[in-house]
Each structure stands twice: as structure tokens, then as C-alpha cells.
Design a protein around this motif. Sequence first.
Motif, PDB file in Angstrom:
ATOM      1  N   PRO B 164       5.812  -7.536  -0.351  1.00  6.53           N
ATOM      2  CA  PRO B 164       4.566  -6.998   0.203  1.00  6.53           C
ATOM      3  C   PRO B 164       4.419  -7.345   1.686  1.00  6.53           C
ATOM      4  O   PRO B 164       4.700  -8.471   2.085  1.00  6.53           O
ATOM      5  CB  PRO B 164       3.474  -7.676  -0.631  1.00  6.53           C
ATOM      6  CG  PRO B 164       4.151  -8.153  -1.865  1.00  6.53           C
ATOM      7  CD  PRO B 164       5.581  -8.408  -1.518  1.00  6.53           C
ATOM      8  N   GLY B 166       1.538  -6.691   3.384  1.00  5.52           N
ATOM      9  CA  GLY B 166       0.129  -6.937   3.693  1.00  5.52           C
ATOM     10  C   GLY B 166      -0.493  -5.869   4.582  1.00  5.52           C
ATOM     11  O   GLY B 166      -1.618  -6.005   5.056  1.00  5.52           O
ATOM     12  N   LYS B 232      -0.122  -2.503   1.113  1.00  6.25           N
ATOM     13  CA  LYS B 232      -1.184  -2.863   0.182  1.00  6.25           C
ATOM     14  C   LYS B 232      -1.880  -1.605  -0.352  1.00  6.25           C
ATOM     15  O   LYS B 232      -2.228  -1.506  -1.522  1.00  6.25           O
ATOM     16  CB  LYS B 232      -2.157  -3.680   1.035  1.00  6.25           C
ATOM     17  CG  LYS B 232      -3.206  -4.402   0.365  1.00  6.25           C
ATOM     18  CD  LYS B 232      -4.108  -5.033   1.416  1.00  6.25           C
ATOM     19  CE  LYS B 232      -3.549  -6.375   1.888  1.00  6.25           C
ATOM     20  NZ  LYS B 232      -4.575  -7.187   2.549  1.00  6.25           N
TER      21      LYS B 232
END
Lengths: 531, 453
Positions: B164, B166, B232
Amino acid sequence: MKDKLNKMLEKYPAAVFKNRKEHIIVKEADSEQPQSITANTRTVPGIITNRGCCYAGCKGVVLGPLRDAVVLTHGPIGCGYYTWGTRRNKGRTEGDELNLLNYCFSTDLQEGDIVFGGEKKLRQAITEAVEIFKPKSIMICSTCPVGLIGDDINAVANWAQKEYGIQVLAFSCEGYKGVSQSGGHHIANNGLIKHIIGTGERAVGKYSINLLGEYNIGGDGWEIERVLKKIGYDIVSVMTGNGTVEELKNAHMAQLNVVQCHRSINYIGEMMQTKYGTDWIKVNFIGIKSTMKSLRDMAVYFDDPDLMARTEEVIAEEFSEIAPIMEEYKKICQGKTAALFVGGSRAHHYQLLLEDLGVETVLAGYEFAHRDDYEGREVLSTIKEDADSKNIESLDIEPDSTHYRVVLSQERLEKIKDQIPLNYYEGMMKQMKNGSLVVDDLNHFETEELLKILKPDIFCSGIKDKYVAHKAGIFSKQLHSYDYSGPYAGFKGAVNFARDIAMGITTPSWKYVIPPWKTQPMLEGSLIGGK
Amino acid sequence: MLDFTPKEYVDRSALVINPAKTCQPVGAMYAALGIHKCLPHSHGSQGCCAYHRKFLTRNFRDPVMASTSSFTEGAAVFGGGTNLKTAIRNIFSIYDPDIVAVHTTCLSETIGDDIPTFVMEAKVPEGKVVIHANTPSYVGSHVTGFSNMVKGMVKYLAQNSKTPNGKVNIIPGFINPGDMREIKRILKAMGIEFIMFPDTSGVLDAPMTGKYDMYPSGGTKIQDLIDSGNSKETIAFGSFASADGAFELEKKCKVPAKVLKTPIGITATDEFLMAVSRLTGKEIPQELEEERGQVVDIMVDCHYHYHGKKVAIFGDPDVVAALTEFTLSMGMIPKYVLTGTPGEAFEREVRGMLSEAGVDGKVKSAGDLFTLHQWIKEEPVDLLLGTTYGKYISKAEDIPLVRIGFPVLDRSVHSYLPITGYKGAMRIIEMISNALLDRQDRDAADEDLELIL
């Protein structure tokens, strides 16, 4: 120069190198053989070419300017949309004549039409156009998918013609035909000569002419007409700037065809010569000296002392009006160099106007020309047909049984044929200077490289190139749309062009390209121990 | 001007007159230009590519590069495989892009060219990428083409590598580089990390430096397009131009998609800020709240310049829907709202806005400007809000036109300045207000000419 060119070409992959080197020549006036260039052949896929398509030549160039016809694009929406108002072919209407130049008509084919055929929709579209606009003529122009799905637009045209009692013509100008816009010009020429020219009977005046290949971009046609009318010519029709189908019907009545854009309309010139005995001469109303020459050539054809005297009078009058201001602009432009890449005639025409301003052309090229536009019509018989050119129909024309006539005696023709460009175009290259470059179908890579090599002060091309040149610090003038200015033709047009070129090269904005902090010392007081 | 447009409404089922849309490929080309070092490639006849490049160049007044498969009759009959493969070889060798984004045309779609197979057979140099989108001109509009190319970027490039990042993905929609810059500025002001794709800022609003660069500094980097699968969430501005790409990313990489209105006007911008704030936990900074306050201040102070004025809005669905909402919030009456792009969802959405505001207006998708003109002839409006093509109606009916949306061909600077965000809202108010007041001044009798308004 040749070394630099070779260096540029060597960057190409082998196949492209082989192809492109035939399209580029350095003019050598003293070469033993006349120089030959390859033109009107396929662009190599992947090359960023400026060329357009067959539809653009047919609908966009030749048919689009006819203001009294519903020119109906049969296909998905894009093609019609892009040719709506973008070419600047101006038109003015008198009385209650139809003027549809500000309208765009399309059948806007959808997926279902592509699957099941678009004829039904085309028929319905014609019905609706007739109901709303009541036109006397409709011209159907088909785009790529129409040819592939096999819509019979001729059958629809025949049906509509009977159903509504108006003239409906079908032009199969699908974009994939030919190698550029050029095929489309030919298709449009064929349709006009087959179905329209020769169907009217207007009585014509003493010096009657048709103006061929003048599309009234920025009002060029109007400026030319103004001068011609002042001299006393009866302009029977203009093909096709500010033109109408109604006028075109009478074109065969005129005594002489004068051809401005050779590439797009030479077919009609030639076919009218065969069919009606109408001679044509190549003119160029771009540039002051060339306008004068064209006017004088026309007068020679008619061989009338009054006309010749009147021509000289008008030339003197028009010239004296513009000469002082042209001199002012010439002071600004003198000694500059230009590169020209445009169209099928303008790259030639504009060299002469630039010459009037003291600007030397260092490169000139056509986007969609044939060899005769470069080398002269004497090479026509040596041009080999290929698969692409064979796909465009060439009409077999015969003398018309009622309208064919001999305008000038053989004796007279013989006498003047060396004086004026009678049924002949000499091409662009003969007039170009030794060492200048001729490039056919100039592409983006070559544009970028050649601008670096030649460093011209002015690059005259189209919108796709314009900002490339500007970003590189070279003023670029669009010669398709004139940067929304004009007219540039004739005497007064020359002044407009001179003004615009002078403006472009002297506008103060060029001075600001490099920020001052890039050229001036910025660290004040920190020079101690410097160097 | 447009003298042959009758007042009596004529029902048409086949003939489109004065379209309010164009075809898919030009949208695909625009989207592809928003990838850094990308050369869009048009798989069809030369004319398509020439038209699209011209059209985009006129709108942005910047170089628009794209190549073509240069179909001839032979290719149309036997398929364009050889053309595409030759093209790909030449493009990488001569123009050296990092990525080529192929879009189809009605020609190659009708003959059923199989692009992925051709690309697989083509010699693509190591480290270089070819992506494609099917963009048949006989489906949807240029907005659909934009959407399809965005979807193509996701399909070919986005990867969920279980790392991920973010970040928030932003699909800005079919808007100007100036708008993309503004959305990025807002996100930066909020301290949000994001990947915007496509991003034509720095490509089609590139500065003058005295040196031409075929691939300007702007555009989404390929690495970021790949990384978008690790983000995200995706915020897609506009259900027509951006939603499909976001949903594709959700399907492919499990990145949740949120479709918002194009952030034009107060409400849509508020919704944008709140959405990213909720998503990231970042507060909406004072800087942006101040901008909002300025816009509302202007709206309150100057409402009498435009409140109650009837407006006709036309153009692309996402932008037009947002403008409808904004003009309603300004107290204007969107009497006619029209897009050329087909889509019942557009009609539903805009009708909903009008009925909520109690406005009796006409709404149409898949419409054309001939229809709009006929409506106006039946009952005029005070203002036209839309593309350059509205200028014919504007002149014919003597109604001021505020140019907004795509394309604007007869005015400049528009592509550099935003209509999105609060700054954009301020700009729209200024344009509308000035147009109406200029008209008021022009029409005023000498004794009624007001110095202060």
C-alpha cells in the motif's frame, strides 16, 4: 547541405530511410537531367505526417464551400464535426438564397447502423433535411465505415432524387481511399463534372471566366473577384469558394478557366477542355508581381486591346495604392528566410509573395501534391500508376455534342502558348533557388531537424506544426487558415500578409523568452575572489 | 446567422445538425497525452489523426503529437495488422516515447482489428510499453473515448503489489490542464499524497523556453500508473469521463472507487474536500476555507448581477451537470441543459437538480445545437454557457456566450486557468457576471448607464 540531410536521414530505420530519401531533394539548377521527386505515395505507418484523408479533400476542401447545398456527412459524428466551420471558406448570400455554411449535417451513425446498415438512416436524414431546409441539392459524403459496410449511397441518392425532385449526389470519399486528401479532390471533381457542370444555360458576358481552385479562405476569392470585375471580367462560377451549385451549372458557358489551386481542381480544368473546349491557364493571385502576371496572361488570352489597356489601368491603380505601405513592411522583412510546408499549391504561391517582401524561401514542400505540382505537367505521362492511384476513378471524357466549341483558333493558340501558361502548370521547383530544399510529405521528425539545420526566420505551415516552431523560437504562420486573418490574395491581400508577417516577427513577446536572470549576474556583491 | 433554423420544432430521428459532441478517438488522444513521454497512436486512416491533432491543438494552442497507422484501401480490406506493427517499430525508433497508447477508429473497429494480438506480434523494445483502448466512433462521444483510454491505462498498467502506498488516486476527467493543476494544488494544500491520471498539465500548457521538447515535463509517470493499484482509494471526477476507469481499478486491484461530480462550484468542491478529508484524516486547511469564504462573499455581494437570469448550458455531461448545480446555487435558472453525449443518467441527474430547485427546464442528452437553438427561439434565455460552437446561436439570437468546457477555439488562456475548485468558481462568477453586465451596459440608454454596478 547534403551532408546535413544525410545525417538526418540516417537516423531513420532502413525501410523509412529508403522511402524518405526519394521525397527530399536539394534544388540544383545546373543538373543535367531535370530533378525528379517522389510524391503522392503512401506515408509510412507510424510517421507523424501532416496529411489528411480522402474525405477531407472531397467534403472538406472541394464540396464544403458550396453554400446552397446540404453537404451531408454519412458516417459517425467526428468527420462532419471536424469540417464544420474550420476551413474558413467564407460565403455570403444575396436575397433569400440558401446559405448553409454555418451548419453541419451528419447521419451520426451508431453501432446498430454499422451492424445492420446505414441506408435507412441516410434516407431518413435526407427526408428531414428536405423538410427543414428545402435545398435544391444534397451531397452525400461517406466516411470510412460506410464503404466497409457497403451502404449503397448511389442508390439512396437516386431514390431521393426521384422522391423529392431535387439533385442528390453521392460521393464515395471514404478516408482510406488514396494516400492523402488528393484522392478526395479527384472524386469531388468527377462528381461536379458528371452531374452539375453543363446543366445550366446562363448567357455570359464578353470576357467570361471560371475561377477554379479558389476556396475563398479568409475572403481571398472576394479580393480576386473585386479586381477581376473591375477589369471587366464576367465570373461565371468560382470553384468552389463562396460558390453555389446553381452557378456551377453554367460553368461550361465561360470562355476561359483560370486555375489557382492546381492540385485540387486540375481534373475539372482538363476535363472541361476535353468536354467543352474550354482552355485553362494557371494563375497565381498570391503575390503582387504574380497577380500582375496572372492578370496580363488572362488579357493575352482574350487578345483584346481594350481589355489589355483596362488591365494595365487597374494594375497601375491597385499597385499605386499599396506600394508605399508594402515598402514599409519590406523594410522589416527584407533578408529574412522562410520555410514553407503547405497544401498542394500554396507552398509555391507564397514563395512569390514572400519574394515581394524580400524574404527568401529556403525550404518548400507540399503535403499532398503529385509530381506535376513539383516538376511541371510535362512529367504527367511519366508518372506511374500504383494500386492507390488506381483506386480513384479517372473519367473517360468525350467532347459534348451540344456544348463543345473552339474558343480560340489553332493559329492563335500556337501564337500565345509560349507567352502564357496555357493548359499548363510549370510546377513549383523551376522557380526555386539553387540549394533550396524541396520536401514532399514533410513529417514531424524532419520538421524538427530541418528547423534546426536551416534556422528559418519564418515557418509557414499549419496548426499542427505552428506551436512546435513557436516553442523553438521561430515565428510560424498558418497558411491553411491564415491564423484567422486574410484575405492574402491580390494587391490588398498582399498588404494584409505583409502586415501579419511583420507583426509576427517583431512582436515584443519574443524578447521575453529567456528570463533575465538567466543572462544577468544575480549574485551582487559576491564577486570577491571570483573568476 | 443560422437564418434557416425554423422556430417551429421539427422532430428528427436521423439527421444531426450542428452536433454538440465529437467522436471517441479525440478523447482517447487527449487522455493519452496525460501520460509522461507518451505518443498517442491512431489506428486508422490518416485523416482521423490529422483532425484530432488539429482540434486539440486549436483548443490548447500547444503542440499535440500523435502518430497514425496510415490505412490505405488495402489495409481496410485485409486488416491493419501490418500497418500497426510497422508503425510501432518506426515510432520507437524515430520518436522514442516511453509508451505508445493506441486507440482505434471507426475504420479499424468495423473491420474488427484485434489490437492486443497485433501488439503482441509487434517488436516493442525492452522497457517500452504499448497500451490500447477500443474507441469506435459510432458509440458514445469524445468523452467515452477519454473514459475508455483511462480504463486502458488501468487494464494494462495498474498493479496491486500488496505494498500500500497510502495515496489517493485522482481521475480528473475531461478537463483542462489548468483544472488539473488546480485540483493538485488543493490536494497539496491539504497535505494529501496522490496519483493523478491522466494529467495533461505540463504537457498541453507547457511553457515557452526557446527549445521545443517533444515530450514536455508533465504527464503521469508510468511508474505511478502501475502504483495506482496500491492506492487507498480512487476518486473519479465525473461519471461519464472517469467512473469506468475507477471501477476497473476496483475490479483489478481492489482499490475502492468513489465517483464524485467534477468539482465545479461551491457544493461540488465542498464534496471533494470532505471526501478526501474523511478518507485521509487530513483536515481542510484554513487556506482553502478562506478561498471558499471569498467565493461565498462574492456570491452574496453580487447576486443581483445574475440571480434570476435564464441560462442555457451545453457541452460535456460531467462539466454541464456540475455547472447546472453551480448556476442553481447562484440563483440562476438553467432553462435548457443539453449534452451531445448519449446517456440517460445525465438526464436523470440534471432533472433531479432542476426539480429540487423548482426550475422548469428542458434537459437532453444525445442532443444537438440545432435543437438547443430551436428551444431558444421558442423561449429565449439571458445567457449561453458552453463551448465555442455556441457562438453561432449567440450571434443569431444576440445572447451573450460565456465560453466554458471543451472545446474553446476562439479565445485563449482558458486552458491555463481553472474552472474547478473555489478559485475556479470565482472565475466562473466573474465571467458570467461580466458577460451579463457588459450586455446591460451595451443596451442601456445614455441616461441609464450606471457607473457603479
